[in-house]
Design an enzyme around this catalytic site. Sequence first.
Site, PDB file in Angstrom:
ATOM      1  N   CYS A  26       1.498   5.752   0.448  1.00 47.50           N
ATOM      2  CA  CYS A  26       1.558   4.708  -0.586  1.00 47.50           C
ATOM      3  C   CYS A  26       0.907   3.418  -0.101  1.00 47.50           C
ATOM      4  O   CYS A  26       1.527   2.642   0.641  1.00 47.50           O
ATOM      5  CB  CYS A  26       3.014   4.456  -0.972  1.00 47.50           C
ATOM      6  SG  CYS A  26       3.195   3.124  -2.173  1.00 47.50           S
ATOM      7  N   CYS A  43       2.708   0.225  -1.188  1.00 49.06           N
ATOM      8  CA  CYS A  43       3.943  -0.097  -0.446  1.00 49.06           C
ATOM      9  C   CYS A  43       3.624  -0.594   0.960  1.00 49.06           C
ATOM     10  O   CYS A  43       4.253  -1.526   1.450  1.00 49.06           O
ATOM     11  CB  CYS A  43       4.840   1.130  -0.297  1.00 49.06           C
ATOM     12  SG  CYS A  43       4.919   2.183  -1.732  1.00 49.06           S
ATOM     13  N   ASP A  44       2.675   0.054   1.636  1.00 42.28           N
ATOM     14  CA  ASP A  44       2.513  -0.161   3.081  1.00 42.28           C
ATOM     15  C   ASP A  44       1.209  -0.868   3.466  1.00 42.28           C
ATOM     16  O   ASP A  44       1.019  -1.194   4.646  1.00 42.28           O
ATOM     17  CB  ASP A  44       2.566   1.196   3.815  1.00 42.28           C
ATOM     18  CG  ASP A  44       3.887   1.903   3.572  1.00 42.28           C
ATOM     19  OD1 ASP A  44       4.910   1.198   3.442  1.00 42.28           O
ATOM     20  OD2 ASP A  44       3.913   3.144   3.512  1.00 42.28           O
TER      21      ASP A  44
END
Length: 305
Positions: A132, A135-136
């Site tokens: 992701c 997200c990261d």
Amino acid sequence: MHDVVIIGGGPAGLTAGVYAARGGLKTLICEEKIIGGQIVLSYEVENYPGFPQGISGMELIENFTKQAEKFGVETSYEGVKSIEEDRECKSVYLTNGSCIKTKTVIIAAGASANKLGCPGEKKFTGKGVSYCATCDGAFFRNKTVAVIGGGDSAIEEALYLTNLAKKVYIIHRRDRLRAIKILQDRAMENKKIEFIFNSVVKEIQGDKLVNGLLLENRKTKELNRLDIDGVFIYVGVTPNTAFVADMIKLDENGYIITDDKMETNIEGIYAAGDIRVTPLRQVITAAADGAIAASSAQKYIESKF
Ligand code: NAP
């Protein structure tokens, strides 16, 4: 007894919820993970009509959810273990052992990201291996990352990562991308992106965190190490159909076969979104499937009960 139990709270399930509850049906969505499905991981959705500036996957889903709640859709955060057909209704068994009786079921459980399956992938998940970018990605500001895959997800997320990382390698097993042309063109023009074609990851290497990839050129069989700080894996998805595989008819890839009313091989059980056999897997098609499934469920209930 519920009128409709919807399994999965992504765009297909939430839209089915809006249509079913607005139609006056007692409607429950069962979602075992987070409401929203795969699209909440998308930094920007550019092709959902009505949002000419684009909208984040998260914000789009917040709107879907508000709309479903407005019409009285209930939500349970329990996974579904199995469905059974009784004479008059269906029984939906949850992972906590309870059972919900319902007149109809809409399966909208979507699909999950595939793993590469190479050494190092599991060991370094969360330590430089990610599925992701939204997200990261921020952990890799001004660093060097690799994206594995050649589909829409890989190219879209690689483009997103160029806003953060100093360099983004796209590693693809063939010499032609699968992604749509507009994304290919953008990636080819982006100076931070470098393509490595005809290559597969043999190992994800590191110490405490990822520090490199061992790549094999599929044509020459040559092995090369590539120094990187993080790797984002986008090698396709698998439909979440294992829990219904013994009762619902699937195609050879595990996707649910439906008719044009979204009905499966079992009367009163429908499927919608990425989980079913369909020529296009997008938010708009998932939402459309959800609307059709709910409308079919309503007609079935009116004719049977
Ligand atoms: P996908 O289209 O199935 O692409 C997967 C990619 O990973 C392919 O390029 C495939 O290579 C590669 N791959 C598969 N297994 C591999 C392995 N073991 N090792 C190395 N590479 C491997 O999956 P996706 O990109 O996640 O997209 C899923 C669906 O969502 C698609 O229908 C897509 O169109 C849709 N989607 C749409 C948008 C959008 O419209 N904005 C955005 C994201 C996703 P090959 O090409 O050689 O098979």
